[in-house]
Design a protein around this motif. Structure first.
Motif, short mmCIF file in Angstrom:
data_model
loop_
_atom_site.label_atom_id
_atom_site.label_comp_id
_atom_site.label_asym_id
_atom_site.label_seq_id
_atom_site.Cartn_x
_atom_site.Cartn_y
_atom_site.Cartn_z
N TRP A 56 -55.35 33.03 46.14
CA TRP A 56 -56.20 33.27 44.97
C TRP A 56 -56.23 32.07 44.02
CZ3 TRP A 56 -54.29 37.36 47.61
CH2 TRP A 56 -55.22 38.35 47.96
N ASP A 57 -55.48 31.02 44.34
CA ASP A 57 -55.58 29.76 43.59
C ASP A 57 -56.72 28.89 44.13
OD1 ASP A 57 -53.36 30.50 42.13
OD2 ASP A 57 -51.96 29.38 43.37
N LEU A 58 -57.28 29.31 45.24
CA LEU A 58 -58.36 28.55 45.89
C LEU A 58 -59.72 29.08 45.43
CD1 LEU A 58 -56.93 28.59 49.52
CD2 LEU A 58 -56.74 26.74 47.83
N PRO A 59 -60.76 28.25 45.57
CA PRO A 59 -62.12 28.75 45.28
C PRO A 59 -62.47 29.91 46.22
CG PRO A 59 -62.10 26.36 45.54
CD PRO A 59 -60.75 26.85 45.95
N PRO A 60 -63.39 30.79 45.81
CA PRO A 60 -63.72 31.97 46.62
C PRO A 60 -64.11 31.64 48.07
CG PRO A 60 -64.74 32.15 44.46
CD PRO A 60 -64.12 30.78 44.54
N GLN A 61 -64.88 30.59 48.27
CA GLN A 61 -65.29 30.25 49.64
C GLN A 61 -64.09 29.85 50.50
OE1 GLN A 61 -66.42 28.79 46.87
NE2 GLN A 61 -68.57 29.35 46.67
N ALA A 62 -63.17 29.11 49.92
CA ALA A 62 -61.97 28.70 50.66
C ALA A 62 -61.08 29.90 50.93
CB ALA A 62 -61.20 27.64 49.87
N ARG A 63 -60.99 30.81 49.97
CA ARG A 63 -60.21 32.03 50.13
C ARG A 63 -60.77 32.85 51.30
NH1 ARG A 63 -59.88 32.86 45.13
NH2 ARG A 63 -61.71 34.11 44.77
N GLN A 64 -62.09 32.98 51.38
CA GLN A 64 -62.71 33.73 52.48
C GLN A 64 -62.50 33.02 53.81
OE1 GLN A 64 -64.31 36.85 52.12
NE2 GLN A 64 -64.05 36.78 54.33
N ALA A 65 -62.61 31.71 53.82
CA ALA A 65 -62.38 30.94 55.05
C ALA A 65 -60.93 31.12 55.53
CB ALA A 65 -62.70 29.46 54.81
N TYR A 66 -60.00 31.13 54.61
CA TYR A 66 -58.58 31.33 54.93
C TYR A 66 -58.40 32.69 55.60
CZ TYR A 66 -53.53 31.76 54.01
OH TYR A 66 -52.18 31.93 54.13
N TRP A 67 -58.95 33.74 54.97
CA TRP A 67 -58.84 35.09 55.51
C TRP A 67 -59.46 35.17 56.90
CZ3 TRP A 67 -60.90 40.08 52.66
CH2 TRP A 67 -60.47 41.21 53.33
N ASN A 68 -60.64 34.59 57.05
CA ASN A 68 -61.32 34.63 58.34
C ASN A 68 -60.54 33.86 59.41
OD1 ASN A 68 -63.35 36.10 57.11
ND2 ASN A 68 -64.71 34.34 56.88
N ALA A 69 -60.03 32.69 59.06
CA ALA A 69 -59.32 31.85 60.03
C ALA A 69 -58.04 32.52 60.52
CB ALA A 69 -59.00 30.49 59.42
N LEU A 70 -57.35 33.22 59.63
CA LEU A 70 -56.11 33.88 60.02
C LEU A 70 -56.32 35.30 60.51
CD1 LEU A 70 -53.63 32.64 57.28
CD2 LEU A 70 -53.97 31.79 59.61
N ASP A 71 -57.55 35.82 60.36
CA ASP A 71 -57.89 37.17 60.78
C ASP A 71 -56.90 38.19 60.20
OD1 ASP A 71 -59.45 39.08 62.07
OD2 ASP A 71 -58.24 39.00 63.91
N LEU A 72 -56.69 38.11 58.87
CA LEU A 72 -55.75 38.99 58.21
C LEU A 72 -56.33 40.40 58.08
CD1 LEU A 72 -54.54 36.63 55.35
CD2 LEU A 72 -53.37 37.18 57.49
N ASP A 73 -55.49 41.39 58.30
CA ASP A 73 -55.94 42.77 58.15
C ASP A 73 -55.91 43.16 56.67
OD1 ASP A 73 -53.31 44.17 57.48
OD2 ASP A 73 -52.80 43.19 59.38
N ASP A 74 -56.54 44.28 56.36
CA ASP A 74 -56.68 44.72 54.96
C ASP A 74 -55.33 44.99 54.29
OD1 ASP A 74 -59.42 44.49 55.08
OD2 ASP A 74 -59.75 46.62 55.48
N LEU A 75 -54.36 45.55 55.03
CA LEU A 75 -53.04 45.82 54.44
C LEU A 75 -52.31 44.53 54.09
CD1 LEU A 75 -51.65 48.86 56.46
CD2 LEU A 75 -52.22 48.76 54.03
#
Length: 129
Positions: A56-75
């Motif tokens: 959450w210290d990253l810009p929104p686009q980078a935050r989304q890219a991080y989540w997508n790249a790691l394929d993190l689940d909602d929990l």
């Protein structure tokens, strides 16, 4: 969000080594590539979700890219957000008079969390219509 976080189940995986202060100011990047991670003063063992909290210290686009790249689940994402809230709130109160730069980082992190929550709520409301 905090009440919901307290009700989350613990991760099922094992504890791992954690940097403990993995934030943009502790990452050395050259020409868009990570070259080093510094400041291991917070090194500890715990659930890996905590390391995702600084996203959450990253810009929104980078935050989304991080989540997508790691394929993190909602929990995992929710537990990471809980860690980010905890660090943000405790950092503001603890460093209010002594470390204004960190207080500003904590406030920005909490604002990003709230902005994400608002975005998700609007998106869900739009799908329901």
């Amino acid at each position: 969000m905090w009440s919901a976080a307290l009700a989350l189940p613990e991760p099922s995986g094992p504890h791992v080594w954690l940097h403990g202060d993995l934030k943009p100011t502790n990452l050395l990047v050259q020409e868009g590539t990570l070259h080093a991670v510094i400041d291991f003063g917070g090194l500890s063992i715990g659930f890996p979700d905590a390391e995702h909290s600084t996203v959450w210290d990253l810009p929104p686009q980078a935050r989304q890219a991080y989540w997508n790249a790691l394929d993190l689940d909602d929990l995992t994402w929710a537990r990471a957000r809980a860690w980010a809230i905890a660090v943000g709130v405790s950092g503001i109160s603890y460093y209010w008079r002594t470390y204004p730069t960190f207080v500003a980082e904590c406030r920005a992190r909490l604002q990003a969390i709230l902005a994400d929550a608002l975005h998700v709520a609007r998106h869900r409301r739009g799908r329901a219509l």
